[in-house]
Write a protein that holds these residues in place. Structure first.
Motif, PDB file in Angstrom:
ATOM      1  N   ALA B 312      41.251  56.311  32.577  1.00 59.72           N
ATOM      2  CA  ALA B 312      41.246  55.106  33.397  1.00 59.72           C
ATOM      3  C   ALA B 312      39.817  54.642  33.623  1.00 59.72           C
ATOM      4  CB  ALA B 312      41.912  55.394  34.732  1.00 59.72           C
ATOM      5  N   GLU B 313      39.671  53.341  33.771  1.00 54.69           N
ATOM      6  CA  GLU B 313      38.360  52.796  34.079  1.00 54.69           C
ATOM      7  C   GLU B 313      38.177  52.784  35.583  1.00 54.69           C
ATOM      8  OE1 GLU B 313      39.489  49.062  32.526  1.00 54.69           O
ATOM      9  OE2 GLU B 313      38.098  49.202  30.849  1.00 54.69           O
ATOM     10  N   SER B 314      36.957  52.830  36.008  1.00 48.75           N
ATOM     11  CA  SER B 314      36.646  52.631  37.416  1.00 48.75           C
ATOM     12  C   SER B 314      36.139  51.203  37.549  1.00 48.75           C
ATOM     13  CB  SER B 314      35.578  53.645  37.812  1.00 48.75           C
ATOM     14  OG  SER B 314      34.883  53.197  38.941  1.00 48.75           O
ATOM     15  N   SER B 315      36.463  50.558  38.624  1.00 45.41           N
ATOM     16  CA  SER B 315      35.999  49.182  38.802  1.00 45.41           C
ATOM     17  C   SER B 315      35.382  49.000  40.173  1.00 45.41           C
ATOM     18  CB  SER B 315      37.166  48.196  38.654  1.00 45.41           C
ATOM     19  OG  SER B 315      37.716  48.289  37.364  1.00 45.41           O
ATOM     20  N   ILE B 316      34.455  48.053  40.255  1.00 42.88           N
ATOM     21  CA  ILE B 316      33.797  47.771  41.533  1.00 42.88           C
ATOM     22  C   ILE B 316      33.889  46.281  41.814  1.00 42.88           C
ATOM     23  CG2 ILE B 316      32.233  49.741  41.478  1.00 42.88           C
ATOM     24  CD1 ILE B 316      30.071  47.883  40.344  1.00 42.88           C
ATOM     25  N   LYS B 317      33.453  45.902  42.995  1.00 41.50           N
ATOM     26  CA  LYS B 317      33.615  44.509  43.420  1.00 41.50           C
ATOM     27  C   LYS B 317      32.993  43.507  42.456  1.00 41.50           C
ATOM     28  CE  LYS B 317      34.739  44.795  48.200  1.00 41.50           C
ATOM     29  NZ  LYS B 317      34.584  46.222  48.499  1.00 41.50           N
ATOM     30  N   LEU B 320      34.944  41.637  39.711  1.00 41.43           N
ATOM     31  CA  LEU B 320      36.075  40.778  40.050  1.00 41.43           C
ATOM     32  C   LEU B 320      36.270  39.615  39.081  1.00 41.43           C
ATOM     33  CD1 LEU B 320      38.340  40.539  42.022  1.00 41.43           C
ATOM     34  CD2 LEU B 320      36.899  39.149  43.492  1.00 41.43           C
ATOM     35  N   LEU B 323      37.567  40.944  35.839  1.00 40.01           N
ATOM     36  CA  LEU B 323      38.959  41.386  35.927  1.00 40.01           C
ATOM     37  C   LEU B 323      39.913  40.197  35.999  1.00 40.01           C
ATOM     38  CD1 LEU B 323      38.432  44.388  38.340  1.00 40.01           C
ATOM     39  CD2 LEU B 323      39.307  44.535  36.009  1.00 40.01           C
ATOM     40  N   ARG B 324      39.476  39.149  36.701  1.00 40.09           N
ATOM     41  CA  ARG B 324      40.316  37.948  36.753  1.00 40.09           C
ATOM     42  C   ARG B 324      40.395  37.315  35.364  1.00 40.09           C
ATOM     43  NH1 ARG B 324      39.443  35.620  42.428  1.00 40.09           N
ATOM     44  NH2 ARG B 324      40.795  37.027  43.581  1.00 40.09           N
ATOM     45  N   ARG B 327      42.781  39.205  33.342  1.00 40.91           N
ATOM     46  CA  ARG B 327      44.160  38.881  33.715  1.00 40.91           C
ATOM     47  C   ARG B 327      44.579  37.540  33.154  1.00 40.91           C
ATOM     48  NH1 ARG B 327      46.570  41.488  37.887  1.00 40.91           N
ATOM     49  NH2 ARG B 327      47.673  39.669  38.653  1.00 40.91           N
TER      50      ARG B 327
END
Ligand code: FES
Ligand code: FES
Ligand SMILES: [Fe+2]
Lengths: 345, 352
Positions: B312-317, B320, B323-324, B327
């Motif tokens: 799994a990847e780790s994600s931070i703010k 965003l 990631l959007r 999506r």
């Protein structure tokens, strides 16, 4: 219970005194030892105040507003409670403890087992939330977060500083120490949510003012909101103390405090998610596999289709449209508005 | 055919206008081989680069002066509309036609829609008028990238990497330290980062003659699936809009074949537009910065390719916007795959 600070870890390093030493020992200005509960009094729904004195009869160390002590539970775990009696009283300490049914058990144990005449092991005091000198203070307290503010108010009053307090809570009966605060008249605004709705932080805080310091203690939602309102204030103007892991344990709004029923339709099972536990964790505990990574509502790994129920979205990732569609949620942080959800799991 | 892994119902930058002439140019786009060329009237044409006879690449054939395209394997001949007009071996015309792609040529860029032609909508294209605006000048090109489109997309939507990957040119600590505002409008994702009173990064110090402190804006707009426009403003701290130095960078992130991507770029500015030295310097810098990205993305591609469905990847703010963006593309792809499954009849190969 109240106010371990943002920086204070749950377990602090032990002093040199072995646990179980019958009388108090001192390291610098710190005390570690046994105290006797002189008085126990219910001060609000589910809140008791305890008056403590060193079992040895010796004086207790002096402390400053914002200080807390550690109570060492029989399990060896510690809980932090702000000192909220009069500063300068070296004969007694006062703490107030909120019963948290879904906490890690510390407050429950105190509520259930600590009686007048009983004993407790404590360490402290320590201060991660000191009151700095200023000519004007704005205090914002939420729920049991009022405790560190009480001695601050007394100090500000004694220094003849200008101050006011905005005190929020769920209901009036859940808010401790209202009678003591009454004497301050207009300076204190008591605002239970069921009577006044959300706190008017904007109105209370007003515009940034370089001569004012803001002190806030309470649940995470309140602190976050105050932080947002103070974004334009000078650096250092805002001083906060968070409850440990408050984000899930003491949510700011009422709905969060309700347990929720989550039906996992594809698995044919229903789980009850108590406050303080995420839907993700509850689903995992029910043995239903689900992906997750950040557990903070950022990465989207835990995204789950919602079949029924209204979602209380608390993530950072979904767009407004996606939220409004109510057909998907990030179960690591988001909850339900109506107390019930049906998920496609 | 298995379902595509690339969104095809969307505009991609297919070529710069100056790349396409009266010769045949092959370029893979979303796993489709495309043959670009111009007809005698200069209109640009793009057809699937597979001869309907035995799939020989048409780009290995030749183009007559009258615009007839001939496959150089068995001699099928196609007119400007892609319709087969004959073959030497027999008198009857084989009933065959080439698949032609919707194209828009505008401001020196050729946009291609590799998916359902019915859905091609010009209004989805970004404003590119600055590429031809007399008050602006720009440089452009395309860089090959052996990494999947998504990695490039996330690279552009999360510019905090400038701090770490491009410290000698456009990055400094301020980029990573300044949070972004992310906005979403339908499928589009935008972010804005306003750095105020910061130290001027080396590139801007040189190319604008600015000394610290400066205000630097980065406003990015992602037009999914494959177009990104970065609006940059740099100015001495406190200078009000519209004063200051403005730049725009257009990126065409066009999936090629497999996990390869065409990394199209155009870098424009609205100041000292006649300064050829500056243009040269900026172009070199742009390519140097892109090379740093290409190296990083190709290294990253290997790690993704060898870890399918893995850790799994780790994600931070600060992820965003990326990631959007991810999506948005995933949703388009899902929509497209649903539509393909729903369609009873496969798309016809008839000419458009
Ligand atoms: S685990 Fe990352 S959003 Fe839920
Ligand atoms: S493959 Fe083109 S003519 Fe045979
Ligand atoms: Fe980069």
């Amino acid at each position: 219970m109240t106010s371990p600070s943002a920086t204070a870890p749950d377990t602090r390093p032990l002093g040199s005194a072995a646990a179980g030493t019958p009388s108090g020992t001192r390291r610098g200005t710190e005390f570690e030892g046994t105290v006797t509960v002189l008085a126990r009094q219910a001060v609000a729904d589910d809140v008791v105040s305890l008056e403590l004195a060193a079992s040895s009869g010796e004086p207790l160390p002096v402390w400053q507003p914002g200080a807390h002590i550690d109570v060492v539970l029989p399990t060896g775990a510690t809980r932090q409670y702000s000192l909220c009696g009069p500063v300068g009283d070296t004969a007694h300490w006062r703490v107030a403890v909120l019963r948290e049914p879904d906490g890690r058990g510390g407050s429950q144990w105190i509520h259930d087992h600590v009686e007048e005449g009983g004993e407790l092991r404590v360490r402290g005091p320590r201060n991660n939330f000191p009151l700095r000198p200023a000519t004007r203070y704005l205090f914002v307290g939420g729920g049991i977060g009022i405790t560190p503010l009480l001695p601050m108010i007394a100090e500000a009053d004694a220094a003849m500083a200008e101050w006011s307090l905005l005190y929020g809570g769920r209901t009036r009966s859940s808010m401790a120490f209202l009678p003591e605060l009454e004497g301050h008249g207009e300076r204190v605004a008591v605002r239970p949510q069921d009577e006044h709705g959300l706190l008017d932080l904007a109105g209370f805080l007003g515009d940034p003012d370089p001569s004012t310091l803001v002190y806030c203690c309470g649940p995470a939602g309140l602190i976050d909101a105050v932080e947002a309102h103070c974004a334009d204030w000078p650096t250092g103007a805002l001083n906060i103390e968070r409850f440990a892991a408050a984000a899930v344990r003491q949510p700011a709004d009422d709905t969060a405090e309700q347990p929720i029923e989550v039906e996992l339709r594809a698995s044919g099972t229903t789980v009850t998610v108590p406050p303080g536990l995420s839907v993700l964790k509850a689903v995992e505990q029910a043995g239903v596999p689900v992906l997750s990574s950040c557990e903070e509502g950022i990465c989207g790994s835990c995204e789950t289709s919602v079949l029924e129920g209204e979602v209380d979205h608390r993530d950072s990732l979904l767009t407004e449209d996606e939220r409004a569609a109510n057909d998907t949620m990030l179960i690591c942080v988001s909850r339900a508005r109506g107390g019930r959800l049906v998920l496609d799991l | 055919m298995t379902l595509t892994q690339h969104v095809r119902n969307g505009w991609y930058l297919g070529a710069w206008s100056d790349e396409i002439g009266r010769t045949l140019k092959q370029r893979w786009i979303t796993d489709i081989p495309v043959c670009f060329y111009r007809l005698p009237d200069q209109t640009v044409t793009a057809v699937e680069d597979r001869c309907p006879h035995r799939k020989y690449p048409l780009s290995l054939g030749h183009l007559d002066d009258d615009g007839t395209l001939q496959c150089d394997y068995h001699g099928y001949r196609f007119d400007g509309q892609g319709v087969c007009v004959g073959v030497a071996e027999q008198a009857d015309r084989p009933k065959a036609a080439l698949r032609r792609f919707p194209l828009v040529e505008r401001d020196g860029a050729i946009w291609i829609w590799p998916g359902d032609p019915e859905l091609a909508d010009e209004s989805l294209l970004p404003d590119t008028s600055w590429l031809t605006d007399p008050n602006w000048t720009h440089v452009h090109g395309v860089v090959p990238l052996k990494a999947r489109h998504m990695l490039l997309l996330e690279n552009l939507l999360d510019l905090t990497h400038e701090t770490f990957l491009h410290p000698t040119s456009i990055g400094n600590a301020a980029v990573a330290a300044t949070p972004i505002d992310v906005t979403v409008d339908g499928d589009r994702v935008g972010f804005s980062r306003r750095m105020i009173g910061i130290e001027a990064p080396p590139f801007y110090e040189k190319s604008c003659g600015l000394t610290s402190p400066v205000d630097r804006w980065q406003d990015g707009d992602f037009y999914p699936p494959g177009i990104f426009v970065l609006n940059i403003r740099v100015a001495a701290t406190g200078t009000e809009e519209p004063d200051g130095f403005h730049m725009k960078v257009l990126y065409g992130m066009t999936p090629g074949r497999g996990n390869e991507t065409h990394d199209f770029y155009a870098l424009g500015r609205d100041y000292l537009i006649d300064d050829q030295e500056l243009t040269k310097f900026q172009h070199e810098q742009q390519l140097a910065v892109m090379q740093e990205d290409v190296d990083a993305l190709e290294a990253q591609e290997i790690m993704y390719a060898t870890d399918p469905g893995g850790t799994a990847e780790s994600s931070i703010k600060s992820d965003l916007a990326a990631l959007r963006g991810r999506r948005a593309v995933a949703k388009m792809l899902a929509r497209e795959q649903r539509a393909q499954q729903d369609a009873r009849i496969p798309h016809s190969r008839a000419s458009v």
